[in-house]
Design a protein around this motif. Sequence first.
Motif, PDB file in Angstrom:
ATOM      1  N   LEU A  36       0.850  -1.179   0.000  1.00 24.32           N
ATOM      2  CA  LEU A  36       0.000   0.000   0.000  1.00 24.32           C
ATOM      3  C   LEU A  36       0.885   1.227   0.000  1.00 24.32           C
ATOM      4  O   LEU A  36       1.996   1.198   0.521  1.00 24.32           O
ATOM      5  CB  LEU A  36      -0.881   0.017   1.250  1.00 24.32           C
ATOM      6  N   ALA A  37       0.404   2.328  -0.571  1.00 28.73           N
ATOM      7  CA  ALA A  37       1.194   3.559  -0.600  1.00 28.73           C
ATOM      8  C   ALA A  37       0.279   4.745  -0.336  1.00 28.73           C
ATOM      9  O   ALA A  37      -0.824   4.829  -0.877  1.00 28.73           O
ATOM     10  CB  ALA A  37       1.875   3.722  -1.956  1.00 28.73           C
ATOM     11  N   LEU A  45      -4.878   6.889  -0.314  1.00 28.74           N
ATOM     12  CA  LEU A  45      -4.236   5.591  -0.189  1.00 28.74           C
ATOM     13  C   LEU A  45      -4.343   4.878  -1.524  1.00 28.74           C
ATOM     14  O   LEU A  45      -5.423   4.817  -2.112  1.00 28.74           O
ATOM     15  CB  LEU A  45      -4.930   4.767   0.902  1.00 28.74           C
ATOM     16  N   LEU A  46      -3.234   4.358  -2.024  1.00 27.22           N
ATOM     17  CA  LEU A  46      -3.223   3.591  -3.272  1.00 27.22           C
ATOM     18  C   LEU A  46      -3.068   2.128  -2.919  1.00 27.22           C
ATOM     19  O   LEU A  46      -2.138   1.740  -2.202  1.00 27.22           O
ATOM     20  CB  LEU A  46      -2.090   4.042  -4.172  1.00 27.22           C
ATOM     21  N   LEU A  53      -5.140  -0.567  -9.988  1.00 26.45           N
ATOM     22  CA  LEU A  53      -4.782   0.238  -8.831  1.00 26.45           C
ATOM     23  C   LEU A  53      -6.003   1.044  -8.408  1.00 26.45           C
ATOM     24  O   LEU A  53      -6.632   1.704  -9.227  1.00 26.45           O
ATOM     25  CB  LEU A  53      -3.628   1.186  -9.189  1.00 26.45           C
ATOM     26  N   THR A  54      -6.340   0.958  -7.124  1.00 29.80           N
ATOM     27  CA  THR A  54      -7.491   1.668  -6.601  1.00 29.80           C
ATOM     28  C   THR A  54      -7.015   2.798  -5.699  1.00 29.80           C
ATOM     29  O   THR A  54      -6.121   2.611  -4.885  1.00 29.80           O
ATOM     30  CB  THR A  54      -8.417   0.721  -5.814  1.00 29.80           C
ATOM     31  N   ALA A  76       4.245  -4.084  -6.703  1.00 30.23           N
ATOM     32  CA  ALA A  76       4.801  -2.947  -5.969  1.00 30.23           C
ATOM     33  C   ALA A  76       4.198  -1.643  -6.448  1.00 30.23           C
ATOM     34  O   ALA A  76       3.922  -1.478  -7.636  1.00 30.23           O
ATOM     35  CB  ALA A  76       6.314  -2.913  -6.143  1.00 30.23           C
ATOM     36  N   VAL A  77       4.023  -0.713  -5.496  1.00 32.91           N
ATOM     37  CA  VAL A  77       3.511   0.619  -5.781  1.00 32.91           C
ATOM     38  C   VAL A  77       4.389   1.609  -5.032  1.00 32.91           C
ATOM     39  O   VAL A  77       4.746   1.376  -3.876  1.00 32.91           O
ATOM     40  CB  VAL A  77       2.046   0.778  -5.309  1.00 32.91           C
ATOM     41  N   ALA A  78       4.753   2.714  -5.681  1.00 27.45           N
ATOM     42  CA  ALA A  78       5.515   3.782  -5.031  1.00 27.45           C
ATOM     43  C   ALA A  78       4.954   5.107  -5.500  1.00 27.45           C
ATOM     44  O   ALA A  78       4.524   5.242  -6.644  1.00 27.45           O
ATOM     45  CB  ALA A  78       6.996   3.680  -5.382  1.00 27.45           C
ATOM     46  N   VAL A  79       4.970   6.093  -4.600  1.00 27.44           N
ATOM     47  CA  VAL A  79       4.475   7.437  -4.914  1.00 27.44           C
ATOM     48  C   VAL A  79       5.631   8.408  -4.801  1.00 27.44           C
ATOM     49  O   VAL A  79       6.480   8.277  -3.913  1.00 27.44           O
ATOM     50  CB  VAL A  79       3.333   7.840  -3.958  1.00 27.44           C
TER      51      VAL A  79
END
Length: 151
Positions: A36-37, A45-46, A53-54, A76-79
């Motif tokens: 989660l990111a 929140l992503l 991706l929600t 993987a998710v990154a902001v």
Amino acid sequence: PRRLQAPRTTPPPPMTSTFHFTFSNLLGSAHRSGNLAFTPDGTTLLSPVGGRLTSFDLLASRASTLPFETPADIAAVAVAPASGRFALVADRGESATVLLVNLRTNVVVQRLRLNGRVRAGAIAFSPCERWFAVGVGRRLEVWRGAGGRGP
């Protein structure tokens, strides 16, 4: 003989609530994989749900699924750390797909195809947001992003 009467009862007052909550798409479907990111301001929140991706707006209590999809489940998710303008999304496929997404317009800015699997959570932006790194197998690949500041 006198008849006994049941005591008179008044109906209870109707239940009223001072809170008005509406639940819509409460945390989506089951979260299977990926990290989660949060955006840097902490209001969004992503969350990966399969190959999509929600985005959950925590202040407005709204959820929306972004209009792109990866071929496999998201690993993987990154902001972007400073502006929160960009997000990186990597899937779990045999040859990973990495998407650089503009979160304000929900448009895929850059699409990379890498040889190997991306490890869960092995993706990050540089502090200046000009570069991003992806851990693929036993390698670390560094790429130039679309929206960096600086020289």
